[in-house]
Design a protein around this motif. Sequence first.
Motif, PDB file in Angstrom:
ATOM      1  N   THR A  13      93.528  -8.195  82.535  1.00  0.00           N
ATOM      2  CA  THR A  13      93.856  -6.795  82.328  1.00  0.00           C
ATOM      3  C   THR A  13      92.854  -5.962  83.115  1.00  0.00           C
ATOM      4  O   THR A  13      91.642  -6.171  83.042  1.00  0.00           O
ATOM      5  CB  THR A  13      93.800  -6.404  80.844  1.00  0.00           C
ATOM      6  N   VAL A  14      93.375  -5.028  83.893  1.00  0.00           N
ATOM      7  CA  VAL A  14      92.569  -4.180  84.769  1.00  0.00           C
ATOM      8  C   VAL A  14      93.294  -2.850  84.956  1.00  0.00           C
ATOM      9  O   VAL A  14      94.471  -2.736  84.625  1.00  0.00           O
ATOM     10  CB  VAL A  14      92.364  -4.825  86.162  1.00  0.00           C
ATOM     11  N   SER A  15      92.610  -1.871  85.495  1.00  0.00           N
ATOM     12  CA  SER A  15      93.286  -0.663  85.952  1.00  0.00           C
ATOM     13  C   SER A  15      93.762  -0.884  87.375  1.00  0.00           C
ATOM     14  O   SER A  15      93.232  -1.739  88.103  1.00  0.00           O
ATOM     15  CB  SER A  15      92.354   0.548  85.871  1.00  0.00           C
ATOM     16  N   CYS A  59      97.696  -9.591  87.511  1.00  0.00           N
ATOM     17  CA  CYS A  59      96.853  -8.471  87.115  1.00  0.00           C
ATOM     18  C   CYS A  59      97.721  -7.484  86.337  1.00  0.00           C
ATOM     19  O   CYS A  59      98.719  -6.981  86.853  1.00  0.00           O
ATOM     20  CB  CYS A  59      96.240  -7.792  88.336  1.00  0.00           C
ATOM     21  N   ILE A  60      97.328  -7.231  85.093  1.00  0.00           N
ATOM     22  CA  ILE A  60      98.114  -6.402  84.185  1.00  0.00           C
ATOM     23  C   ILE A  60      97.456  -5.035  84.070  1.00  0.00           C
ATOM     24  O   ILE A  60      96.295  -4.936  83.636  1.00  0.00           O
ATOM     25  CB  ILE A  60      98.220  -7.064  82.806  1.00  0.00           C
ATOM     26  N   ASP A  61      98.154  -3.997  84.474  1.00  0.00           N
ATOM     27  CA  ASP A  61      97.635  -2.634  84.375  1.00  0.00           C
ATOM     28  C   ASP A  61      97.791  -2.176  82.927  1.00  0.00           C
ATOM     29  O   ASP A  61      98.872  -1.769  82.498  1.00  0.00           O
ATOM     30  CB  ASP A  61      98.402  -1.718  85.324  1.00  0.00           C
ATOM     31  N   TYR A  62      96.706  -2.254  82.171  1.00  0.00           N
ATOM     32  CA  TYR A  62      96.773  -1.965  80.739  1.00  0.00           C
ATOM     33  C   TYR A  62      97.110  -0.512  80.448  1.00  0.00           C
ATOM     34  O   TYR A  62      97.509  -0.168  79.323  1.00  0.00           O
ATOM     35  CB  TYR A  62      95.451  -2.348  80.059  1.00  0.00           C
ATOM     36  N   ARG A  63      96.966   0.359  81.454  1.00  0.00           N
ATOM     37  CA  ARG A  63      97.276   1.771  81.240  1.00  0.00           C
ATOM     38  C   ARG A  63      98.778   2.052  81.354  1.00  0.00           C
ATOM     39  O   ARG A  63      99.267   3.024  80.787  1.00  0.00           O
ATOM     40  CB  ARG A  63      96.528   2.632  82.255  1.00  0.00           C
ATOM     41  N   ARG A  64      99.485   1.210  82.084  1.00  0.00           N
ATOM     42  CA  ARG A  64     100.894   1.481  82.373  1.00  0.00           C
ATOM     43  C   ARG A  64     101.836   0.396  81.860  1.00  0.00           C
ATOM     44  O   ARG A  64     103.045   0.641  81.753  1.00  0.00           O
ATOM     45  CB  ARG A  64     101.090   1.647  83.883  1.00  0.00           C
ATOM     46  N   GLU A  65     101.320  -0.774  81.560  1.00  0.00           N
ATOM     47  CA  GLU A  65     102.174  -1.872  81.129  1.00  0.00           C
ATOM     48  C   GLU A  65     101.941  -2.189  79.659  1.00  0.00           C
ATOM     49  O   GLU A  65     100.865  -1.927  79.116  1.00  0.00           O
ATOM     50  CB  GLU A  65     101.885  -3.132  81.950  1.00  0.00           C
ATOM     51  N   GLU A  74     103.865  -7.822  76.284  1.00  0.00           N
ATOM     52  CA  GLU A  74     105.059  -8.258  77.011  1.00  0.00           C
ATOM     53  C   GLU A  74     104.671  -8.937  78.309  1.00  0.00           C
ATOM     54  O   GLU A  74     105.256  -9.972  78.683  1.00  0.00           O
ATOM     55  CB  GLU A  74     105.968  -7.072  77.284  1.00  0.00           C
ATOM     56  N   ALA A  75     103.692  -8.373  79.015  1.00  0.00           N
ATOM     57  CA  ALA A  75     103.279  -8.939  80.297  1.00  0.00           C
ATOM     58  C   ALA A  75     102.677 -10.330  80.125  1.00  0.00           C
ATOM     59  O   ALA A  75     102.963 -11.244  80.907  1.00  0.00           O
ATOM     60  CB  ALA A  75     102.277  -8.010  80.980  1.00  0.00           C
ATOM     61  N   VAL A  76     101.850 -10.510  79.093  1.00  0.00           N
ATOM     62  CA  VAL A  76     101.215 -11.814  78.862  1.00  0.00           C
ATOM     63  C   VAL A  76     102.259 -12.855  78.487  1.00  0.00           C
ATOM     64  O   VAL A  76     102.251 -13.980  79.007  1.00  0.00           O
ATOM     65  CB  VAL A  76     100.127 -11.709  77.775  1.00  0.00           C
ATOM     66  N   ARG A  77     103.171 -12.492  77.601  1.00  0.00           N
ATOM     67  CA  ARG A  77     104.184 -13.465  77.179  1.00  0.00           C
ATOM     68  C   ARG A  77     105.129 -13.825  78.316  1.00  0.00           C
ATOM     69  O   ARG A  77     105.575 -14.972  78.423  1.00  0.00           O
ATOM     70  CB  ARG A  77     104.928 -12.928  75.960  1.00  0.00           C
ATOM     71  N   ALA A  78     105.425 -12.863  79.189  1.00  0.00           N
ATOM     72  CA  ALA A  78     106.271 -13.171  80.342  1.00  0.00           C
ATOM     73  C   ALA A  78     105.557 -14.106  81.311  1.00  0.00           C
ATOM     74  O   ALA A  78     106.174 -14.988  81.926  1.00  0.00           O
ATOM     75  CB  ALA A  78     106.674 -11.881  81.058  1.00  0.00           C
TER      76      ALA A  78
END
Length: 325
Positions: free
Chosen positions: A169-171, A187-193, A197-201
């Motif tokens: 998780t990052v910006s 890289c998961i944008d924690y501010r917008r995603e 859901e992103a981790v499970r996908a």
Amino acid sequence: MAAVGGPEVLRPAEIPEPELGRRDVRVTLRAAGVNPVDYKLRRHGTIAGELPAVLGWDGAGVVEDIGADVTRFRPGDEVYFCDGGFGSAPGTYAEAKILDERLVAGKPTRLSFAEAAAAPLVTITAWEALRERARVGHGQRVLVQGGAGGVGHMSVQIARTAGARVAATVSAGPKAELAATLGAERCIDYRREDVGEAVRAWAGGDGADVVHDTVGGRTFAGSFALVRPYGDLVSNVESPWPAEAIQAMQQRNLRVSFTWMPAPSVYGWFGERERQTRILEDAARLFDSGALSVHVGATFPLLEAADAHRALEAGQVTGKAVLVI
């Protein structure tokens, strides 16, 4: 630091140098790492409660003198280490440091002094969390919360060296680019995603095998739901446990671990401090092979330590901040 307060309490001063013990080395410091623990101690007071104090846990430099019984180092050796900085012993925001040879490791030759000074605390923290607590292995899926921070960017790499697949998780922007460069395949944008859901996908419907929380607070609480059943959650940040987090842990049969890297220094567990030095020795080989790197996001002269604290507290530094001496 003569008083508790804002960055302005960091002021230059002359202090007497301790006597060189029989197993001590005197290191002329070339650089010192700056960590969040430093500004927390500056704000709230040192762990030992002693003022004035010299802050700084990380150091890199050149051995200038040795005690009569020293066998591991000679004058001229380049070294790095993690020692002091919590009030009872002088830290590394200084021109020189005296410490026991058993707490010193040879500096990775591939790293500059600034890079070597940035490495110890974050490397030990990430190593203890992933290799020693979660025992990350080949093919596992590891989520690093805060994958572009000081500890986080090392955690991404240490998981990769163990053969794991890594998400972080990052910006968006430079921090996402850094995490991706270091080996985060997602890289998961924690501010917008939606992080869940992103981790499970990415990892499958059950979540990641291991989550390393380097952020704390709400991020720690939210991490329980991101770990698959019988998985591992490791945190190096003290955080409250909401009732729903405890329930998630019980329902998913999670193993939850904590690492507070300074504990051996604070509580005088010398054997554990030697173990941490061995981590630095193992990591040095990985730095020299190119398997690990450390990102120095900003450097400051020693006399501008207050500016380093301001930048770090404001979240303006990606990776690590370093004082160049």
